[in-house]
Structures are given as C-alpha cells and as structure tokens.
Design a protein around this motif. Structure first.
Motif, PDB file in Angstrom:
ATOM      1  N   GLN A  84       0.906  -0.779   0.208  1.00  0.00           N
ATOM      2  CA  GLN A  84       0.058   0.328   0.205  1.00  0.00           C
ATOM      3  C   GLN A  84       0.547   1.149   0.075  1.00  0.00           C
ATOM      4  O   GLN A  84       0.649   2.112  -0.369  1.00  0.00           O
ATOM      5  CB  GLN A  84      -1.166   0.216   1.205  1.00  0.00           C
ATOM      6  CG  GLN A  84      -2.054   1.133   1.627  1.00  0.00           C
ATOM      7  CD  GLN A  84      -2.231   1.450   2.799  1.00  0.00           C
ATOM      8  OE1 GLN A  84      -2.878   0.674   3.046  1.00  0.00           O
ATOM      9  NE2 GLN A  84      -2.695   2.077   3.249  1.00  0.00           N
ATOM     10  N   LEU A  85       2.152   1.075   0.888  1.00  0.00           N
ATOM     11  CA  LEU A  85       2.541   2.852   1.361  1.00  0.00           C
ATOM     12  C   LEU A  85       3.604   2.489  -0.164  1.00  0.00           C
ATOM     13  O   LEU A  85       3.391   3.663  -0.339  1.00  0.00           O
ATOM     14  CB  LEU A  85       3.650   2.147   1.750  1.00  0.00           C
ATOM     15  CG  LEU A  85       3.069   2.530   3.650  1.00  0.00           C
ATOM     16  CD1 LEU A  85       4.054   1.744   4.541  1.00  0.00           C
ATOM     17  CD2 LEU A  85       2.657   4.239   3.692  1.00  0.00           C
ATOM     18  N   SER A  86       3.508   1.583  -1.172  1.00  0.00           N
ATOM     19  CA  SER A  86       4.326   1.300  -1.872  1.00  0.00           C
ATOM     20  C   SER A  86       3.826   2.312  -2.782  1.00  0.00           C
ATOM     21  O   SER A  86       4.402   3.204  -4.201  1.00  0.00           O
ATOM     22  CB  SER A  86       5.315   0.438  -2.516  1.00  0.00           C
ATOM     23  OG  SER A  86       5.788   0.029  -3.592  1.00  0.00           O
ATOM     24  N   ARG A  87       2.818   1.311  -3.711  1.00  0.00           N
ATOM     25  CA  ARG A  87       1.787   1.909  -4.267  1.00  0.00           C
ATOM     26  C   ARG A  87       1.755   3.226  -4.273  1.00  0.00           C
ATOM     27  O   ARG A  87       0.995   4.339  -4.806  1.00  0.00           O
ATOM     28  CB  ARG A  87       0.818   0.990  -4.642  1.00  0.00           C
ATOM     29  CG  ARG A  87       1.097  -0.140  -5.127  1.00  0.00           C
ATOM     30  CD  ARG A  87       1.831  -0.044  -6.509  1.00  0.00           C
ATOM     31  NE  ARG A  87       2.283  -0.987  -6.597  1.00  0.00           N
ATOM     32  CZ  ARG A  87       3.228  -1.623  -6.626  1.00  0.00           C
ATOM     33  NH1 ARG A  87       4.327  -1.117  -6.220  1.00  0.00           N
ATOM     34  NH2 ARG A  87       3.499  -3.175  -7.351  1.00  0.00           N
ATOM     35  N   GLU A  88       0.992   4.387  -3.187  1.00  0.00           N
ATOM     36  CA  GLU A  88       0.270   5.146  -2.868  1.00  0.00           C
ATOM     37  C   GLU A  88       1.441   6.283  -2.282  1.00  0.00           C
ATOM     38  O   GLU A  88       1.168   7.641  -3.048  1.00  0.00           O
ATOM     39  CB  GLU A  88      -0.402   5.640  -1.004  1.00  0.00           C
ATOM     40  CG  GLU A  88      -1.894   4.516  -1.255  1.00  0.00           C
ATOM     41  CD  GLU A  88      -2.444   4.369  -0.050  1.00  0.00           C
ATOM     42  OE1 GLU A  88      -2.017   5.083   0.365  1.00  0.00           O
ATOM     43  OE2 GLU A  88      -3.754   3.251  -0.183  1.00  0.00           O
ATOM     44  N   GLN A  89       2.449   6.194  -2.127  1.00  0.00           N
ATOM     45  CA  GLN A  89       3.660   6.547  -1.551  1.00  0.00           C
ATOM     46  C   GLN A  89       4.749   6.759  -2.989  1.00  0.00           C
ATOM     47  O   GLN A  89       5.357   7.324  -3.550  1.00  0.00           O
ATOM     48  CB  GLN A  89       4.124   7.311  -0.568  1.00  0.00           C
ATOM     49  CG  GLN A  89       3.013   7.074   0.598  1.00  0.00           C
ATOM     50  CD  GLN A  89       3.458   7.517   2.363  1.00  0.00           C
ATOM     51  OE1 GLN A  89       4.793   6.986   2.571  1.00  0.00           O
ATOM     52  NE2 GLN A  89       3.000   6.642   2.751  1.00  0.00           N
ATOM     53  N   GLY A  90       4.400   6.277  -3.960  1.00  0.00           N
ATOM     54  CA  GLY A  90       5.984   5.846  -5.026  1.00  0.00           C
ATOM     55  C   GLY A  90       7.122   5.395  -4.076  1.00  0.00           C
ATOM     56  O   GLY A  90       8.095   5.561  -4.445  1.00  0.00           O
ATOM     57  N   LEU A  91       6.763   4.741  -2.518  1.00  0.00           N
ATOM     58  CA  LEU A  91       8.387   4.505  -2.053  1.00  0.00           C
ATOM     59  C   LEU A  91       9.113   3.752  -3.169  1.00  0.00           C
ATOM     60  O   LEU A  91       8.210   2.447  -3.643  1.00  0.00           O
ATOM     61  CB  LEU A  91       8.238   4.138  -1.057  1.00  0.00           C
ATOM     62  CG  LEU A  91       8.136   4.532   0.130  1.00  0.00           C
ATOM     63  CD1 LEU A  91       7.956   4.497   1.493  1.00  0.00           C
ATOM     64  CD2 LEU A  91       9.552   5.817   0.563  1.00  0.00           C
ATOM     65  N   THR A  92      10.214   3.473  -2.832  1.00  0.00           N
ATOM     66  CA  THR A  92      11.000   2.860  -3.579  1.00  0.00           C
ATOM     67  C   THR A  92      10.974   1.240  -2.326  1.00  0.00           C
ATOM     68  O   THR A  92      11.776   2.054  -1.575  1.00  0.00           O
ATOM     69  CB  THR A  92      12.342   2.585  -4.218  1.00  0.00           C
ATOM     70  OG1 THR A  92      11.777   3.678  -5.429  1.00  0.00           O
ATOM     71  CG2 THR A  92      13.134   1.523  -4.740  1.00  0.00           C
ATOM     72  N   VAL A  93      11.210   0.254  -2.606  1.00  0.00           N
ATOM     73  CA  VAL A  93      11.529  -1.037  -1.529  1.00  0.00           C
ATOM     74  C   VAL A  93      12.289  -2.031  -2.420  1.00  0.00           C
ATOM     75  O   VAL A  93      11.789  -2.996  -2.866  1.00  0.00           O
ATOM     76  CB  VAL A  93      10.206  -1.516  -0.794  1.00  0.00           C
ATOM     77  CG1 VAL A  93      10.229  -2.642   0.557  1.00  0.00           C
ATOM     78  CG2 VAL A  93       9.282  -0.274  -0.630  1.00  0.00           C
ATOM     79  N   LEU A  94      13.037  -2.285  -1.496  1.00  0.00           N
ATOM     80  CA  LEU A  94      14.223  -3.341  -1.113  1.00  0.00           C
ATOM     81  C   LEU A  94      13.755  -4.080  -0.047  1.00  0.00           C
ATOM     82  O   LEU A  94      14.181  -4.024   0.765  1.00  0.00           O
ATOM     83  CB  LEU A  94      15.182  -2.938  -0.864  1.00  0.00           C
ATOM     84  CG  LEU A  94      17.013  -3.968  -1.502  1.00  0.00           C
ATOM     85  CD1 LEU A  94      16.558  -5.376  -2.981  1.00  0.00           C
ATOM     86  CD2 LEU A  94      17.770  -3.613  -0.963  1.00  0.00           C
TER      87      LEU A  94
END
Length: 335
Positions: free
Chosen positions: A181-191
């Motif tokens: 959810q955070l990645s999609r809503e805030q454009g966060l890049t996650v490793l």
C-alpha cells in the motif's frame, strides 16, 4: 531502465579470499518493490550495508538516488530508511515518544515530529497504542512501529532486512499488505531482503535469486518461470466428465498444436504442457470433439518451483552454491 533509484554496478565485497558479494549489477526503479531472495549467508546483508555506506565495497559502486553511497554516505542516509531484522526501542518510553525522538534525530522540530508520529501510528494500525510503552508490544507490533520509525523522515527508499522474522502468519500478511500500500500510494522504492519464498512472491514486483554472493537470475515471476520452464511455462489441466481411453483417439490432433510440448492422460484429466497460453484453443478442441469439460486449471510456477528448478539446471555449481542449495532444500522440506 532510465534513472534507477538503486543502481549497483559491479558491486563486490571480499573478506580475504572470500567473495561475500561478487560483481553484483542491479537496477531498481522508482516505486518498485524488489525482493532480494536467498539463504542466510548468501551476501544479502553485506549488499545492504554497502548500499547504506556502512561498509566499503572492494570494487564497484552503489548508487542510491544518484548518490554514491561510499563517498557520500550521509546524503544517502537522509534518503533511505533502513529496517533491520531485529529492532530496538527505548522500552521505558511510549511508542509515540520513541517516534518523536527518532524524528528529532532526523532534524524535525518537536511539533512536526509529534504530528508525523501520530499520523504514522494511525497509518500502521497502532493509533490506539500511541501511549503504550514499547516494552509491552508484541513482535508484530514492534515491526509495525519499526516501519513507522523508518517512514518518519519521509525517505525515498526503504530497505527491509528480514522484516517478518518471528511474526505470526496473519501478522505477516497484514505487514506485507501495508508495504505494498505504501509503495503504491507514496511511490516508495522498496528493497525487501528475505529467505522466505512465499512472502517475497506475495508482495514483490521483481525478484532476484541471490546465492553464493552472486545474482543468479532476476525478473518477475512470469519471466523467471518462462526462462526455467521454457517447454512447459504454461501447464493446463482439463477435466472431462468421463474417463478417456488410452490411447486416446484425439491425442495426435491435440499434439499437432505447435505450442503443445507434452501430454499426459490420467483417467478423466488431460495435463498439457505448452510453450504459450493456448487454453482457449484447447478447450474449443475438447468441446468440438463432444467432450463435456467440467474443469480447467492452469498451473502457475511459484518461487518454490523456480528455485528448485534453477538448482536442478545448475548441478555443476561450486561447493558454496551446493551449501546454498542444501539450505533451501531444507527450507522447502519443512513447508
């Protein structure tokens, strides 16, 4: 990929004669969730430490948001939130106090840190626990609080090292859903670094199989399965009402479809391995032959099958890779 947020170029780390990370090249785009998948000892954490500027590579570069992590580690730390597998808090302080303290350490004013902390506690589902001491939090609650601590400085990248360790299955599902959810809503890049195959598959856009310090292969699940299961990347089981005779009179006609690679008949079920998805054509053929189709199931290859198939195809690997294969085999056996 243009302007990757994470760009690892020939990244190598040696400890004496041991190559913990061996010529790693990897690009991760903005808003992408990338799973770094491998057994303990594969070199995942060493890679993360180099990306954070906490250890120097023997050769190569780790660029994060266009910044060299080795020569400019402080600017990288401002843009990256890191959550290790074991998180520590001040047990005598409340959850809110822990977050506010972290916010101040990251340069926020007291009022701004307090506001962000309250917003984040609501976001991670702990709004009712803001004044509880961290010492009474469960493992799952601490992981959520750790995520809030990572997010309070509003990073562009978050790195999660075994973030679901010790969490119950329901908590894992909720935690991973929150990450997505955070990645999609805030454009966060996650490793996301992990050795739990199913969890990585649940949340990641792309996956890299990492073993013996090397990136063995990477891509999305479909790409990996097509590379490893080229002759059977699309496998379909068609169930008909009545048992079929062996030999079946229409088997040759079915095999004449160019995409069909293998065919197996077991009573009233026909299993067909294809090089591409021709399920509609297969069903039409069955119906045209007067067969009552009562079920169609397409098998999808998950990370379990992908990882096992990879090692089956690479039996000449060195002893270090054999150790990695053994660790994964034991993991899969326990499932």
């Amino acid at each position: 990929m243009e302007n990757p947020v994470i760009d690892l170029k020939g990244l190598t780390k040696c400890y004496g004669s041991l190559k913990a990370v061996d010529n790693l090249n990897l690009k991760i785009g903005r808003g992408e969730i990338f799973g770094l998948l491998g057994p303990n000892g594969a070199g995942k954490t060493t890679t993360i430490l180099m990306m954070l500027g906490l250890t120097e590579p023997s050769s190569g570069k780790a660029l994060v948001c266009g910044i060299d992590a080795t020569t400019h580690p402080i600017p990288v730390k401002r843009k990256v939130g890191y959550m290790p597998d074991s998180i520590g808090f001040y047990d005598s302080m409340s959850a809110l106090e822990n977050l506010v303290y972290t916010g101040k350490l990251n340069g926020l004013s007291g009022s701004e840190a307090h506001k962000r902390a309250l917003d984040l506690m609501d976001l991670i589902g702990l709004g009712s626990a803001v004044h509880k001491r961290a010492s009474v939090f469960s493992r799952g609650m601490k992981q959520r609080l750790g995520l809030a601590e990572v997010l309070i400085k509003r990073p562009e990248v978050i790195i999660l090292d075994e973030p679901t360790l010790g969490i119950d299955p329901a908590g894992v599902k909720e935690f991973l859903a929150l990450i997505r959810q955070l990645s999609r809503e805030q454009g966060l890049t996650v490793l996301l670094s992990s050795h739990h195959l199913h969890q990585v598959q649940m949340v990641c856009d792309r996956v890299g199989i990492f073993a013996a310090g090397k990136m063995q292969m990477e891509g999305d699940i479909d790409k990996l399965s097509q590379n490893l299961f080229a002759d059977e990347s699309y496998s379909v089981s068609i169930t008909v009402r009545n048992a079929l005779p062996v030999p079946w009179e229409h088997a040759a006609e079915l095999q004449s479809i160019s995409e069909v690679r293998q065919l197996r008949i077991a009573e009233n079920v026909v299993e067909i391995a294809c090089s591409s998805d021709v399920t509609p054509d297969l069903v039409r053929l069955f119906v045209a032959k007067g067969l009552d189709v009562i079920g169609v199931h397409r098998k999808e290859f998950g990370l379990d099958e992908i990882y096992q198939k990879y090692f089956e195809n690479n039996l000449t690997e060195d002893k270090t890779d054999e150790k990695s294969r053994g660790i994964f085999q034991r993991y899969l056996t326990k499932k």
